[in-house]
Scaffold this motif. Structure first.
Motif, PDB file in Angstrom:
ATOM      1  N   LEU A   2       0.859  -1.178   0.000  1.00  0.00           N
ATOM      2  CA  LEU A   2       0.000   0.000   0.000  1.00  0.00           C
ATOM      3  C   LEU A   2       0.896   1.230   0.000  1.00  0.00           C
ATOM      4  O   LEU A   2       1.981   1.205   0.569  1.00  0.00           O
ATOM      5  N   THR A  13       5.849   3.033   0.347  1.00  0.00           N
ATOM      6  CA  THR A  13       5.019   1.835   0.418  1.00  0.00           C
ATOM      7  C   THR A  13       5.170   1.157   1.767  1.00  0.00           C
ATOM      8  O   THR A  13       6.224   1.249   2.409  1.00  0.00           O
ATOM      9  N   ASN A  15       4.018  -2.684   3.783  1.00  0.00           N
ATOM     10  CA  ASN A  15       3.580  -4.056   3.558  1.00  0.00           C
ATOM     11  C   ASN A  15       2.153  -4.262   4.033  1.00  0.00           C
ATOM     12  O   ASN A  15       1.694  -3.595   4.966  1.00  0.00           O
ATOM     13  N   THR A  16       1.475  -5.204   3.404  1.00  0.00           N
ATOM     14  CA  THR A  16       0.134  -5.593   3.819  1.00  0.00           C
ATOM     15  C   THR A  16       0.232  -6.827   4.711  1.00  0.00           C
ATOM     16  O   THR A  16       1.266  -7.493   4.762  1.00  0.00           O
ATOM     17  N   THR A  22      -7.995  -9.562   5.737  1.00  0.00           N
ATOM     18  CA  THR A  22      -7.773  -8.163   6.102  1.00  0.00           C
ATOM     19  C   THR A  22      -8.282  -7.251   4.988  1.00  0.00           C
ATOM     20  O   THR A  22      -7.929  -7.407   3.834  1.00  0.00           O
ATOM     21  N   TYR A  24      -8.643  -3.282   3.684  1.00  0.00           N
ATOM     22  CA  TYR A  24      -7.893  -2.039   3.857  1.00  0.00           C
ATOM     23  C   TYR A  24      -8.746  -0.811   3.611  1.00  0.00           C
ATOM     24  O   TYR A  24      -9.595  -0.811   2.727  1.00  0.00           O
ATOM     25  N   SER A  51      -2.750  -3.470   8.709  1.00  0.00           N
ATOM     26  CA  SER A  51      -1.358  -3.145   8.365  1.00  0.00           C
ATOM     27  C   SER A  51      -0.873  -1.859   9.038  1.00  0.00           C
ATOM     28  O   SER A  51       0.311  -1.574   9.051  1.00  0.00           O
ATOM     29  N   ILE A  53      -2.018   1.172   8.006  1.00  0.00           N
ATOM     30  CA  ILE A  53      -1.952   2.204   6.975  1.00  0.00           C
ATOM     31  C   ILE A  53      -2.557   3.534   7.439  1.00  0.00           C
ATOM     32  O   ILE A  53      -1.986   4.593   7.195  1.00  0.00           O
ATOM     33  N   THR A  78       3.234  -6.947  11.077  1.00  0.00           N
ATOM     34  CA  THR A  78       3.292  -6.085   9.897  1.00  0.00           C
ATOM     35  C   THR A  78       3.431  -4.617  10.302  1.00  0.00           C
ATOM     36  O   THR A  78       4.229  -3.879   9.715  1.00  0.00           O
ATOM     37  N   ASN A  82       6.520  -2.265   9.335  1.00  0.00           N
ATOM     38  CA  ASN A  82       6.292  -1.019   8.596  1.00  0.00           C
ATOM     39  C   ASN A  82       6.851   0.188   9.351  1.00  0.00           C
ATOM     40  O   ASN A  82       7.437   1.084   8.748  1.00  0.00           O
TER      41      ASN A  82
END
Length: 178
Positions: A2, A13, A15-16, A22, A24, A51, A53, A78, A82
């Motif tokens: 993502l 970016t 990671n997912t 999951t 998003y 994740s 995000i 994750t 990230n």
């Protein structure tokens, strides 16, 4: 992968979660959040974070810290990975806990809380009944939910709806503490 949509990490970016269950928060919703909400200097929480995000968008747009909460060990691994790749490990806290239990037992408050719980599992109402416990008087709580789980003002005990935005099958509800 993502991409972060706004702020100082825009275009980076992350990671997912290696779990197809999951879901998003879309890039459109994340861009909208960054244009509607001032994250600068705020202590934030990303509940049912996946994740991470949305929490990383918060940090990218100036949040001072983000607490990530999820029941999935894969999701939290994750998030940590990230955070390390973005160099923000020192700005996060991670809790492996059911959102409802976390909201019931956590003993601090946040300026801004975002939650995107799994759709149609009955969790939305339970989060709405508990989230006030981690809110300051002037906090904002943002809930992403499906059309079929829209909260009604009459069902709320401790919150009031201040804004509603619709994005396809998803709604963003903005709440203030009563």
């Amino acid at each position: 992968m993502l991409k972060i949509e706004s702020g100082k990490f825009r275009g980076k970016t992350i990671n997912t979660v290696p779990d197809r269950r999951t879901r998003y928060t879309s890039a459109i919703i994340r861009r909208a959040l960054s244009s509607m909400v001032d994250f600068e200097g705020k202590s934030c929480a990303d509940i049912c974070c996946g994740s991470g995000i949305v929490g990383f968008e918060m940090i990218s747009n100036g949040a001072s810290s983000v607490t990530f909460v999820d029941v999935s060990q894969k999701a939290l691994y994750t998030v940590k990975s990230n955070a390390k790749s973005l160099g923000v490990d020192d700005m996060i806290a991670v809790y492996k806990e059911d959102a409802r239990k976390f909201l019931e037992e956590y003993d601090r408050t946040f300026d801004l809380i975002f939650s995107d719980p799994p759709y149609e599992l009955g969790i939305v109402k339970e989060i709405l009944d508990r989230v006030h416990k981690v809110m300051k008087e002037d906090s904002i709580f943002i809930l992403q939910c499906s059309k079929r789980e829209k909260p009604k003002e009459g069902d709320l005990k401790f919150l009031k709806i201040s804004k509603i935005k619709e994005y396809g099958d998803s709604f963003l509800f903005f709440f203030e503490k009563l």
